[in-house]
Each structure stands twice: as structure tokens, then as C-alpha cells.
Motif scaffolding. Structure first.
Motif, short mmCIF file in Angstrom:
data_model
loop_
_atom_site.label_atom_id
_atom_site.label_comp_id
_atom_site.label_asym_id
_atom_site.label_seq_id
_atom_site.Cartn_x
_atom_site.Cartn_y
_atom_site.Cartn_z
N ALA A 274 0.85 -1.19 0.00
CA ALA A 274 0.00 0.00 0.00
C ALA A 274 0.88 1.24 0.00
O ALA A 274 2.01 1.23 0.51
CB ALA A 274 -0.90 -0.01 1.23
N GLY A 275 0.36 2.33 -0.57
CA GLY A 275 1.16 3.53 -0.72
C GLY A 275 1.67 4.11 0.59
O GLY A 275 2.74 4.72 0.64
N ASP A 276 0.89 3.93 1.67
CA ASP A 276 1.29 4.50 2.95
C ASP A 276 1.90 3.47 3.90
O ASP A 276 2.10 3.75 5.08
CB ASP A 276 0.07 5.14 3.63
N SER B 190 -2.24 -5.77 6.48
CA SER B 190 -2.68 -4.38 6.53
C SER B 190 -1.80 -3.48 5.69
O SER B 190 -2.13 -2.30 5.49
CB SER B 190 -2.69 -3.88 7.98
N MET B 191 -0.68 -4.00 5.20
CA MET B 191 0.26 -3.21 4.41
C MET B 191 0.18 -3.50 2.92
O MET B 191 0.95 -2.95 2.14
CB MET B 191 1.69 -3.46 4.91
N LEU B 192 -0.75 -4.39 2.54
CA LEU B 192 -0.89 -4.77 1.14
C LEU B 192 -2.18 -4.21 0.55
O LEU B 192 -3.15 -3.98 1.26
CB LEU B 192 -0.90 -6.30 1.00
N THR B 193 -2.16 -4.04 -0.75
CA THR B 193 -3.37 -3.68 -1.48
C THR B 193 -3.45 -4.54 -2.73
O THR B 193 -2.42 -4.96 -3.26
CB THR B 193 -3.36 -2.18 -1.85
N LEU B 194 -4.66 -4.81 -3.17
CA LEU B 194 -4.87 -5.62 -4.37
C LEU B 194 -5.33 -4.74 -5.51
O LEU B 194 -6.20 -3.88 -5.33
CB LEU B 194 -5.93 -6.69 -4.11
N VAL B 195 -4.75 -4.94 -6.67
CA VAL B 195 -5.22 -4.29 -7.89
C VAL B 195 -6.16 -5.29 -8.56
O VAL B 195 -5.72 -6.32 -9.07
CB VAL B 195 -4.07 -3.92 -8.83
N ARG B 196 -7.45 -5.01 -8.53
CA ARG B 196 -8.44 -5.97 -9.02
C ARG B 196 -8.71 -5.76 -10.50
O ARG B 196 -8.52 -4.68 -11.05
CB ARG B 196 -9.74 -5.84 -8.22
#
Length: 251
Positions: A19-21, A96-102
Motif C-alpha cells: 500500500a502507498g502508505d 494491513s500493508m498490502l493492497t490488491l489491484v483488481r
């Protein structure tokens, strides 16, 4: 726009990335694990269909799949996005530090199935009255029941060592289920030690280790080579193990 990342991209999840933050201590667990460090630094482009994560105990397989499941909005103890049960948090902060590009046509349905927390998941499912009395079945039977009832539509599925509960024949049934899910457009990420599961045609296999993670062919997997060697001549392996503890190969 077409192709990977385009409007006709069939993937439920195109990419897993930091994630960006997100901020972390690279010397602390689990961020010091090479596969985790690589994921945070480079991200992971997910292939369509089934992706297997393979590696020794402690390589980071479960840490990665737990975090991916949590980033996807799935209960980290197992279940769908709607599962609300929680016993004791043992997962790392990585999720909590990851994000998914769906994908553009991704569905929000998914399911996380992990062998070590099945007792709690069964208790929760029975408490909300969804399905049969899972605690009254054998471990393998209840596991297959959840697989066939919950892994039944297009979505994003995460699995952690599902073979732990299954016999050889039941593992073959799981291979069939995974193949049907992939054909229907679902996406699966599965951590496993099973040479049987990883032989699924068309699957992507990522081997984890001190190098981080990298794609590898089934024939070149260390676990496949070890199992072949062991089944060909068990005594050759057991001789070393039993000699180390002083019992000897013949007891």
C-alpha cells in the motif's frame, strides 16, 4: 484496451503490492523473510487460474497467503468476506500493508481456507446455521464439504495447505475442483507442500526460499525431486535420519 490489464483481462486480482502508505522495519519479522521483502519491494503479478506457493517450512508461504487473504477482505481465520468469527489473532501485520489491484470485472466474492483454523471456522458456520454439522464429520470429509459448498462460483480463493486434511483420492478431487474453478474464471492462490496438487496443468508455481520467490516448473521443484527419490528408495533417506538419532536403519 485489451490484453493484460485491459478491459478484457479475465483476472479477479491482477496484482498484489505494498500500500502507498505502508511502512515497516525491514529487519523485523516477517519483513526480513526474503519472499516478503520481495513482495513489498516489487509486488506480485498474479496469473489467471491457479497459483501455487511452494517452499520449506518457515519460508513464508503461510505468511504470504494469510496477508493476501486479509488484503482481499477475507477473514484471516478462514471464511468469506462475511465471516465475522475471531478467536486469537496470530497473523502478521503484513496484510494491513498490502493492497490488491483488481480486474475490471472482478467479483467481491472469495473464500479463505486454512487447515490450522478449521475448528474455529466449523464452529462459526454451525453457530450461524449455514450448512451441515461439520464437527460430526471426519476431518477430511468436513474439509471437502466446505470446498464443494463454498468454492462454487467465480471469485478469488485463498488456501493454506489444504492437503493436510485430505487423502490421496481426496487430493485428486481437489485438483478437479481447482481445474473447474480456473475454467470458470475464478482465481486461486494456494500454499502447499503437495507434489500432487502442484501438478495441475496450467498452474503457475512460485518457489519460495532465500532467493525470495520465482516461477519454477513442476519437474524442477525440490519437493518433487525429494518425493521421487524417497519413493524410489525410502531406506536411502531413512538411513540418514535414523542414524542421526542413534537407532540405525534397521531399528
Amino acid at each position: 484496451m485489451s490484453g493484460a490489464g485491459g478491459w478484457d483481462d479475465p483476472r479477479q486480482v491482477r496484482r498484489v503490492q505494498a500500500a502507498g502508505d505502508a511502512a515497516w522495519d525491514p529487519g523485523a519479522w516477517p519483513f526480513a523473510l526474503p519472499p516478503v521483502a520481495q513482495l513489498l519491494a516489487e509486488g506480485l503479478e498474479l496469473a489467471p487460474g491457479v497459483t501455487f506457493l511452494v517452499g520449506e517450512n518457515g519460508s513464508g508461504k503461510s505468511t504470504l497467503v494469510e496477508a493476501i487473504a486479509e488484503a482481499a477482505g477475507l477473514n484471516p481465520e478462514g471464511g468469506s468476506p462475511n465471516a465475522l468469527h475471531s478467536t486469537r489473532r496470530t497473523e502478521s501485520p503484513l496484510g494491513s500493508m498490502l493492497t490488491l489491484v483488481r480486474g475490471h470485472s472482478a467479483r467481491r466474492w472469495g473464500y479463505f481456507l486454512r487447515a490450522e483454523t478449521m475448528h474455529g471456522l466449523y464452529t462459526y458456520l454451525e453457530s450461524v446455521g449455514t450448512g451441515p454439522r461439520l464437527h460430526e464429520m471426519s476431518h477430511g470429509e468436513s474439509f471437502l464439504e466446505v470446498l464443494t459448498e463454498r468454492f462454487d462460483q467465480t471469485g478469488f480463493y485463498v488456501m493454506d495447505e489444504p492437503e493436510a486434511a485430505l487423502s490421496f483420492t481426496s487430493c485428486l478431487a481437489l485438483v478437479d475442483l481447482l481445474a473447474r474453478l480456473a475454467t470458470a474464471g475464478a482465481q486461486v492462490v494456494c500454499a502447499t507442500h503437495s507434489p500432487l496438487l502442484t501438478a495441475l496443468p496450467g498452474a503457475t508455481i512460485l518457489e519460495l526460499g532465500e532467493h525470495g520467490f520465482a516461477p519454477v516448473g513442476w519437474e524442477d521443484l525440490a519437493l518433487v525431486q525429494h518425493w521421487r527419490g524417497y519413493l524410489d528408495d525410502p531406506r536411502r533417506y531413512l538411513r540418514h535420519v535414523l542414524e542421526e538419532d542413534g537407532r540405525g536403519a534397521d531399528g
